[in-house]
Design an enzyme around this catalytic site. Structure first.
Site, PDB file in Angstrom:
ATOM      1  N   ASP A   1       0.848  -1.190   0.000  1.00 10.88           N
ATOM      2  CA  ASP A   1       0.000   0.000   0.000  1.00 10.88           C
ATOM      3  C   ASP A   1       0.885   1.242   0.000  1.00 10.88           C
ATOM      4  OD1 ASP A   1      -2.679   1.015  -0.008  1.00 10.88           O
ATOM      5  OD2 ASP A   1      -2.351   1.715   2.025  1.00 10.88           O
TER       6      ASP A   1
ATOM      7  N   HIS B   1      -3.178  14.220   1.206  1.00  9.71           N
ATOM      8  CA  HIS B   1      -3.279  13.352   2.377  1.00  9.71           C
ATOM      9  C   HIS B   1      -1.997  13.406   3.207  1.00  9.71           C
ATOM     10  CE1 HIS B   1      -4.182   9.916   4.891  1.00  9.71           C
ATOM     11  NE2 HIS B   1      -3.137   9.255   4.425  1.00  9.71           N
TER      12      HIS B   1
ATOM     13  N   GLU C   1      -9.951   4.049   4.539  1.00  7.98           N
ATOM     14  CA  GLU C   1      -9.119   4.803   3.608  1.00  7.98           C
ATOM     15  C   GLU C   1      -9.601   4.488   2.195  1.00  7.98           C
ATOM     16  OE1 GLU C   1      -4.931   4.304   4.139  1.00  7.98           O
ATOM     17  OE2 GLU C   1      -4.922   5.296   6.088  1.00  7.98           O
TER      18      GLU C   1
ATOM     19  N   GLU D   1      -9.279   4.183  -1.541  1.00  7.67           N
ATOM     20  CA  GLU D   1      -8.116   4.012  -2.403  1.00  7.67           C
ATOM     21  C   GLU D   1      -8.510   3.357  -3.724  1.00  7.67           C
ATOM     22  OE1 GLU D   1      -4.649   2.298  -0.675  1.00  7.67           O
ATOM     23  OE2 GLU D   1      -5.130   2.982   1.366  1.00  7.67           O
TER      24      GLU D   1
ATOM     25  N   ASP E   1      -8.568   0.475   2.690  1.00 13.94           N
ATOM     26  CA  ASP E   1      -7.513   0.031   3.605  1.00 13.94           C
ATOM     27  C   ASP E   1      -7.938   0.415   5.024  1.00 13.94           C
ATOM     28  OD1 ASP E   1      -5.020  -0.943   4.455  1.00 13.94           O
ATOM     29  OD2 ASP E   1      -4.145   1.055   4.359  1.00 13.94           O
TER      30      ASP E   1
ATOM     31  N   ARG F   1      -6.423   3.618  13.963  1.00 16.61           N
ATOM     32  CA  ARG F   1      -5.462   4.707  14.128  1.00 16.61           C
ATOM     33  C   ARG F   1      -4.766   4.681  15.484  1.00 16.61           C
ATOM     34  NH1 ARG F   1      -4.468   6.057   8.982  1.00 16.61           N
ATOM     35  NH2 ARG F   1      -6.326   6.785   7.876  1.00 16.61           N
TER      36      ARG F   1
ATOM     37  N   GLN G   1      -2.232   1.875  15.371  1.00 15.53           N
ATOM     38  CA  GLN G   1      -1.183   2.298  14.441  1.00 15.53           C
ATOM     39  C   GLN G   1      -0.247   3.325  15.071  1.00 15.53           C
ATOM     40  OE1 GLN G   1      -2.777   4.054  10.869  1.00 15.53           O
ATOM     41  NE2 GLN G   1      -0.766   4.500  10.007  1.00 15.53           N
TER      42      GLN G   1
ATOM     43  N   LYS H   1      -3.173  -2.106  10.594  1.00 15.93           N
ATOM     44  CA  LYS H   1      -3.619  -2.217   9.207  1.00 15.93           C
ATOM     45  C   LYS H   1      -3.923  -3.651   8.785  1.00 15.93           C
ATOM     46  CE  LYS H   1      -2.645   2.070   7.562  1.00 15.93           C
ATOM     47  NZ  LYS H   1      -3.525   2.905   6.713  1.00 15.93           N
TER      48      LYS H   1
ATOM     49  N   THR I   1      -8.449  -5.527   4.632  1.00 15.53           N
ATOM     50  CA  THR I   1      -8.450  -4.649   3.462  1.00 15.53           C
ATOM     51  C   THR I   1      -9.551  -5.160   2.549  1.00 15.53           C
ATOM     52  OG1 THR I   1      -6.058  -4.276   3.607  1.00 15.53           O
ATOM     53  CG2 THR I   1      -7.115  -3.787   1.512  1.00 15.53           C
TER      54      THR I   1
ATOM     55  N   GLU J   1      -8.637  12.593   8.458  1.00 16.18           N
ATOM     56  CA  GLU J   1      -8.643  13.937   7.892  1.00 16.18           C
ATOM     57  C   GLU J   1      -9.998  14.614   8.035  1.00 16.18           C
ATOM     58  OE1 GLU J   1      -6.282  14.275   3.993  1.00 16.18           O
ATOM     59  OE2 GLU J   1      -6.783  12.135   4.138  1.00 16.18           O
TER      60      GLU J   1
END
Length: 404
Positions: A117, A124, A190, A192, A224, A228, A231, A244, A248, A349
């Site tokens: 990834d 971002h 996420e 993607e 994905d 947080r 992580q 992560k 996915t 975000e």
């Protein structure tokens, strides 16, 4: 301009698209199909009937055997499908092999060999820098020199619709002296775009940007999922791991590279100029318009054309050290985000790490995802006939953490 198809009954997949996937019906083995309108064309049955070349791969439960056949086989089969689905003289022979998509179960389209990834949206990357390093330079010093990436877990790449179990792990709440164990409190998505490799490469030889079409079979939408808090605690100093690796999600249909040729646009200007192995003579930005929904409510509309590093550059960088490609290798673009809040591609975000709750249209608020939330990513792109083509959506619903 592509001729209209007699088989296109609506549903978002016209003759300019013809994505491939894996489907099954009750009591039958999975096999390869192509989407046209709101139906699935059974390619295994078409092969048995002598309507498409029998490559001994369409009766398979994954696309891998077809993907490894290479670009000449992909192009020939695509041309044949266009012929069969636009020429009325074939209609009586083809129509019995068209199945309403509502009558089938869609499965993961290919066996994932490896998963990488990337982190290729400048918007971002700058936003995450502002969130976590407000006093420092927003971009790491290497970010505009190479496509940054992390290695993911192939075994937890799931097809669209698979429930997402809230992960548990170590996380340390700000102000607490020691970490605690429990379900993630900052679960995120996420949005993607991914691409999948068909043709392997030789060991010790990188794949140049100009050879992208010779190795890559097609594109999918990808989510994905990210914990947080897990992580943030584990990424000191190495990159993502448990935050992560739990899930996915990818879309059920793979859009061929050829279908997205009309969507190619110039990517953002790269300054400084990349090193020679990353230079690309063709325009490989893609005009994909994404939408992200939480519980059927649109929360973001990212534009993939703004991605700083392109897919051929990502592939070239991933192999420049001599690493081999394998059939089924999946590469994610990284979060797709734009310059405004309504174009941000993740909750980190959108809520600014939970400090600015997101107002949903139904009046509820979110900082991160809650149990029961359903996240959907969908996209469209320009098609050869002037009408947009649809990329199959990827969706997942959050379920509570399992009991230890």
């Amino acid at each position: 301009m592509t001729t209209d198809s007699w088989a296109d009954t609506g549903g978002g997949f016209g003759i300019d698209n013809l994505p491939y996937g894996i489907f099954s019906r009750p009591g039958e083995l999975p096999r390869v199909g192509a989407a046209i309108g709101g139906r699935v064309l059974d390619l295994a049955a078409m092969s048995e009937a002598g309507l498409v070349e029998d490559r001994r791969c369409f009766a398979s439960g994954s696309l891998n055997a077809f993907m490894v056949a290479g670009r000449p086989a992909w192009d020939a089969n695509r041309a044949r499908l266009v012929e069969l689905l636009t020429d009325e003289t074939y209609r009586d022979r083809v129509e019995p092999h068209l199945i309403p998509v509502s009558d089938v179960e869609l499965r993961r389209p290919f066996e994932v060999a490896d998963y990488v990834d990337f982190y290729s949206s400048e918007h971002h990357a700058r936003n995450t820098g502002r969130i976590f390093r407000p006093r420092d330079e927003t971009l790491p010093s290497n970010w505009k020199r190479l496509p940054v990436a992390y290695h993911g877990r192939a075994g937890t790449v799931f097809p669209s619709g698979t429930p997402i179990i809230r992960p548990s792990g170590q996380r340390r709440t700000p102000g607490e002296p020691e970490p605690t164990f429990g379900p993630s409190l900052r679960l995120d998505f996420e949005a993607e775009v991914g691409f999948v490799v068909g043709v392997p490469s030789a060991a010790g030889r990188g794949v140049p940007t100009g050879s992208f079409r010779d190795h890559v079979f097609g594109f999918v939408l990808l989510n994905d999922w990210s914990a947080r808090d897990l992580q943030a605690w584990e990424s000191r100093p190495l990159g993502p791991f448990l935050g992560k690796s739990f899930a996915t999600s990818i879309s059920s249909w793979v859009v061929p590279v050829a279908a997205l040729e009309p969507a190619r646009v110039s990517p953002p200007v790269q300054d400084p100029a990349p090193l020679p192995y990353l230079r690309c003579d063709e325009r490989w930005g893609l005009d994909l318009r994404l939408e992200v929904l939480i519980n059927d409510q649109v929360v973001s509309r990212p534009r993939f054309a703004s991605m700083y590093w392109t897919s051929p550059q990502q592939l070239a960088h991933a192999t420049v050290n001599g690493a081999t490609l394998r059939t089924g290798d999946l590469f994610g673009s990284g979060t797709v985000s734009g310059p405004t809040r309504d174009q941000r591609g993740c909750m980190l975000e959108l809520s600014w790490d939970g400090r600015e709750p997101l107002d949903l249209p139904d009046g509820t608020k979110r900082t991160f995802l809650e149990d029961g939330d359903t996240v959907t990513v969908r996209a469209q792109a320009p098609g050869a006939s002037g009408s947009p083509i649809t990329l199959s959506e990827v969706t997942g619903t959050i379920h509570p953490a399992s009991q230890p």
